[in-house]
Design an enzyme around this catalytic site. Structure first.
Site, short mmCIF file in Angstrom:
data_model
loop_
_atom_site.label_atom_id
_atom_site.label_comp_id
_atom_site.label_asym_id
_atom_site.label_seq_id
_atom_site.Cartn_x
_atom_site.Cartn_y
_atom_site.Cartn_z
N ARG A 120 0.69 -1.31 0.03
CA ARG A 120 0.65 0.13 -0.36
C ARG A 120 0.66 1.15 -0.03
NH1 ARG A 120 -3.48 -3.46 3.43
NH2 ARG A 120 -5.17 -3.72 2.62
N LYS A 142 3.81 11.00 -11.72
CA LYS A 142 2.52 10.25 -12.41
C LYS A 142 3.50 8.82 -12.50
CE LYS A 142 0.04 13.56 -15.69
NZ LYS A 142 -0.08 13.82 -17.22
N GLU A 184 10.50 16.86 -25.67
CA GLU A 184 9.80 16.79 -24.13
C GLU A 184 10.42 17.96 -24.13
OE1 GLU A 184 7.35 15.35 -23.15
OE2 GLU A 184 7.62 13.28 -23.54
N LYS A 226 8.83 21.91 -15.07
CA LYS A 226 7.75 21.33 -14.27
C LYS A 226 7.69 21.38 -13.81
CE LYS A 226 6.36 16.85 -15.02
NZ LYS A 226 6.61 15.08 -15.95
N GLU A 236 -3.66 17.20 -12.20
CA GLU A 236 -4.07 17.66 -13.25
C GLU A 236 -5.56 17.85 -13.65
OE1 GLU A 236 -2.28 15.50 -16.29
OE2 GLU A 236 -4.55 15.31 -17.88
N ARG A 240 -1.69 21.15 -14.89
CA ARG A 240 -0.82 19.82 -16.14
C ARG A 240 -1.16 19.65 -17.34
NH1 ARG A 240 1.55 16.30 -12.19
NH2 ARG A 240 2.29 14.88 -13.76
N ASN A 244 0.65 17.91 -21.71
CA ASN A 244 0.42 16.69 -22.57
C ASN A 244 0.09 17.08 -23.91
OD1 ASN A 244 0.28 14.58 -21.54
ND2 ASN A 244 -1.75 15.30 -20.44
N HIS A 247 0.23 14.91 -27.41
CA HIS A 247 0.07 13.40 -26.43
C HIS A 247 -1.38 12.69 -27.04
CE1 HIS A 247 3.61 14.93 -24.02
NE2 HIS A 247 3.79 13.88 -23.89
N HIS A 251 0.08 9.54 -28.18
CA HIS A 251 -0.54 8.24 -27.83
C HIS A 251 -0.75 7.21 -28.40
CE1 HIS A 251 -0.39 9.88 -23.42
NE2 HIS A 251 1.16 9.67 -24.25
N HIS A 264 8.19 7.67 -27.71
CA HIS A 264 7.54 8.60 -26.78
C HIS A 264 7.39 9.25 -27.66
CE1 HIS A 264 4.87 9.70 -23.75
NE2 HIS A 264 5.71 10.70 -24.00
P1 NAD Z 1 12.98 4.21 -22.03
O1 NAD Z 1 12.47 4.00 -20.63
O2 NAD Z 1 12.28 2.93 -22.77
O3 NAD Z 1 14.30 4.24 -22.53
C1 NAD Z 1 14.70 4.62 -23.84
C2 NAD Z 1 15.71 3.93 -23.93
O4 NAD Z 1 17.13 3.97 -23.29
C3 NAD Z 1 16.03 2.12 -23.68
O5 NAD Z 1 15.65 1.36 -24.27
C4 NAD Z 1 16.93 2.08 -22.38
O6 NAD Z 1 16.85 0.53 -22.11
C5 NAD Z 1 17.46 2.70 -23.01
N1 NAD Z 1 18.64 3.08 -21.94
C6 NAD Z 1 18.19 4.47 -20.70
N2 NAD Z 1 19.46 4.91 -20.29
C7 NAD Z 1 20.52 4.27 -21.39
C8 NAD Z 1 21.61 5.16 -20.96
N3 NAD Z 1 22.25 6.13 -20.10
N4 NAD Z 1 22.07 4.59 -21.71
C9 NAD Z 1 21.84 3.88 -22.71
N5 NAD Z 1 20.43 3.18 -22.60
C10 NAD Z 1 19.86 4.04 -22.35
O7 NAD Z 1 12.14 5.38 -22.84
P2 NAD Z 1 12.22 7.21 -22.29
O8 NAD Z 1 11.99 8.04 -23.17
O9 NAD Z 1 13.03 7.73 -21.01
O10 NAD Z 1 10.95 7.02 -21.69
C11 NAD Z 1 9.27 6.58 -22.18
C12 NAD Z 1 8.31 6.34 -21.57
O11 NAD Z 1 8.25 7.77 -20.43
C13 NAD Z 1 7.35 6.32 -22.19
O12 NAD Z 1 6.63 4.94 -21.20
C14 NAD Z 1 6.33 7.53 -21.59
O13 NAD Z 1 4.70 7.26 -21.40
C15 NAD Z 1 6.87 7.48 -20.10
N6 NAD Z 1 6.48 9.16 -19.21
C16 NAD Z 1 6.32 9.32 -18.62
C17 NAD Z 1 5.84 11.01 -18.43
C18 NAD Z 1 5.56 10.94 -16.59
O14 NAD Z 1 5.33 12.21 -15.98
N7 NAD Z 1 5.35 10.15 -15.79
C19 NAD Z 1 6.24 11.90 -18.93
C20 NAD Z 1 6.78 11.60 -20.54
C21 NAD Z 1 6.96 10.17 -20.60
N1 GLY Z 2 4.33 14.26 -19.16
C1 GLY Z 2 2.87 14.89 -18.49
C2 GLY Z 2 2.91 15.07 -17.05
O1 GLY Z 2 3.81 15.22 -16.54
O2 GLY Z 2 1.94 15.77 -16.65
#
Ligand code: NAD
Ligand code: GLY
Length: 361
Positions: A120, A142, A184, A226, A236, A240, A244, A247, A251, A264
């Site tokens: 939890r 998020k 981003e 941010k 949001e 906030r 997006n 997005h 998405h 992404h």
């Molecule tokens: P990811 O986590 O898939 O990483 C991209 C690739 O790079 C992967 O293959 C990973 O293993 C590799 N990698 C990571 N760090 C590395 C490094 N230092 N050196 C070499 N390789 C490395 O992708 P991302 O772009 O980091 O994240 C995308 C995700 O984030 C999506 O699922 C998206 O929905 C989410 N997201 C969330 C928020 C939020 O607010 N929570 C905001 C934007 C995106």
């Molecule tokens: N990436 C969108 C948010 O964090 O609200």
């Protein structure tokens, strides 16, 4: 090292940004009361950075359980999440055992959701290793996973205790992943920081060349934007949603093409051009302003055209967006470059025209 704060009252937390921070486990010490943590990472990042983080933790007398997940957006799902719970339970991780998310946004979102739900709720720390994660996903709480029917559909708002962004980790990031993060970064300029957008137009080449000072500045400024938005509207209900931009289309592209086929940030790039095009059709942006936005994404090596999923498929996928309210789609659009709004009641005809004009790749 630069430190910013996400101001959320008693749940406020620092974002530390700088070189060599993986070696600075003492920054996390106050969150490790019993000298034990669980590190969640993946098969790509573990060989690069896991041992270094473990060594750093040992220097503050902290042992670690490691959970190494398969790498990829296609694994951001309930099966993979279960692997995290399995490992935490088998290793008897307790309510006071913090989770550390070592990786990009996929690892960060999944670890955060595991932390929100395991026993939890347990504390967690974000150690983002992609540009995208350092400028966006590690900040703001998020968390979640994808569902076969829609991106990030299952999740929780759950804030980390701190964000530790070691900019050195970006040296091993593939070029297309760096570009995905830049999508981003551009977003902040477009929605609320025109001065930053102009800086990006002047400094894009430095960012692509991984100039240390330029990257550090872009990460700080993005995190500042941010943090301000999250502090003002954590869950949001208003501002906030502007984060997006691009997005809703993005998405749809990601899930329509099959998770993992479009990054992404690539979906966000093409989606932002679609949002800009729609803003022009609404009579808000001029043709030249849309061209200006397109140029910047092109310079970053990002896609500016969506895939041809068909108009009906876009409609179906966008109908699953989290911003849908009372059955009506809502879009983040640009009133002008540097100022975004959330708009319901976009005429269907204009939306069709945008999809036809911008999604034929
Ligand atoms: P990811 O986590 O898939 O990483 C991209 C690739 O790079 C992967 O293959 C990973 O293993 C590799 N990698 C990571 N760090 C590395 C490094 N230092 N050196 C070499 N390789 C490395 O992708 P991302 O772009 O980091 O994240 C995308 C995700 O984030 C999506 O699922 C998206 O929905 C989410 N997201 C969330 C928020 C939020 O607010 N929570 C905001 C934007 C995106
Ligand atoms: N990436 C969108 C948010 O964090 O609200």
């Amino acid at each position: 090292m630069q430190t910013l704060t996400v101001g959320l009252g008693t749940r406020s937390y620092p974002i530390h940004i700088g070189s060599g921070l993986l070696d600075r486990a003492e920054l996390m010490q106050q969150h490790v009361p019993h000298g034990r943590v669980a590190i969640v990472t993946n098969t790509t990042i573990a060989p690069l950075y896991l041992e270094r983080l473990q060594r750093s933790l040992r220097s503050i007398d902290t042992s670690s359980v490691s959970v190494i997940l398969p790498d990829g957006e296609e694994y951001k799902n309930s099966e993979t999440l279960n692997l995290v719970y399995d490992a935490l339970l088998k290793n008897r991780c307790e309510r006071t055992t913090p989770l550390i998310a070592l990786g990009g946004g996929v690892i960060g979102d999944m670890t955060g959701y595991a932390a929100a739900t395991y026993l939890r709720g347990v504390p967690y720390i974000q150690v983002p290793t992609t540009l995208l994660a350092q400028v966006d996903s590690s900040v703001g709480g998020k968390t979640g996973i994808n569902h076969p029917l829609g991106k990030n559909m299952i999740g929780a708002f759950y804030q980390p205790k701190m964000v530790l962004a070691d900019t050195d980790t970006l040296n091993t990031l593939p070029d297309n992943e760096l570009a995905a993060g830049i999508a981003e970064v551009i977003k902040y300029g477009l929605i609320r920081d025109l001065e930053f957008l102009e800086w990006l137009e002047q400094n894009m080449d430095k960012l692509l060349a991984r100039d240390t000072a330029a990257l550090q500045y872009a990460i700080e400024r993005s995190c500042r934007n941010k943090a301000e938005v999250v502090a003002a509207d954590e869950r949001e209900s208003g501002e906030r949603a502007l984060l997006n931009l691009g997005h809703t289309f993005g998405h749809a592209i990601e899930s329509g093409m099959g998770y993992g086929n479009w990054l992404h940030g690539e979906g966000v790039a093409a989606g932002t051009i679609m949002a800009a095009d729609l803003s022009q059709r609404m009579g808000w942006l001029g043709v030249e302003q849309v061209a200006r936005i397109r140029r910047l994404f092109e310079r970053a090596g990002l896609p500016v055209t969506g895939p041809d999923l068909g108009v009906e498929k876009y409609f179906e996928l966008m109908g699953l967006d989290k911003k849908v309210e009372g059955g009506r789609m809502r879009f983040v659009l640009l009133k002008e470059v540097g100022r975004a709004v959330v708009q319901a009641d976009v005429p269907q005809q204009l939306l069709r025209q945008t999809i036809q004009a911008c999604a034929h790749g």
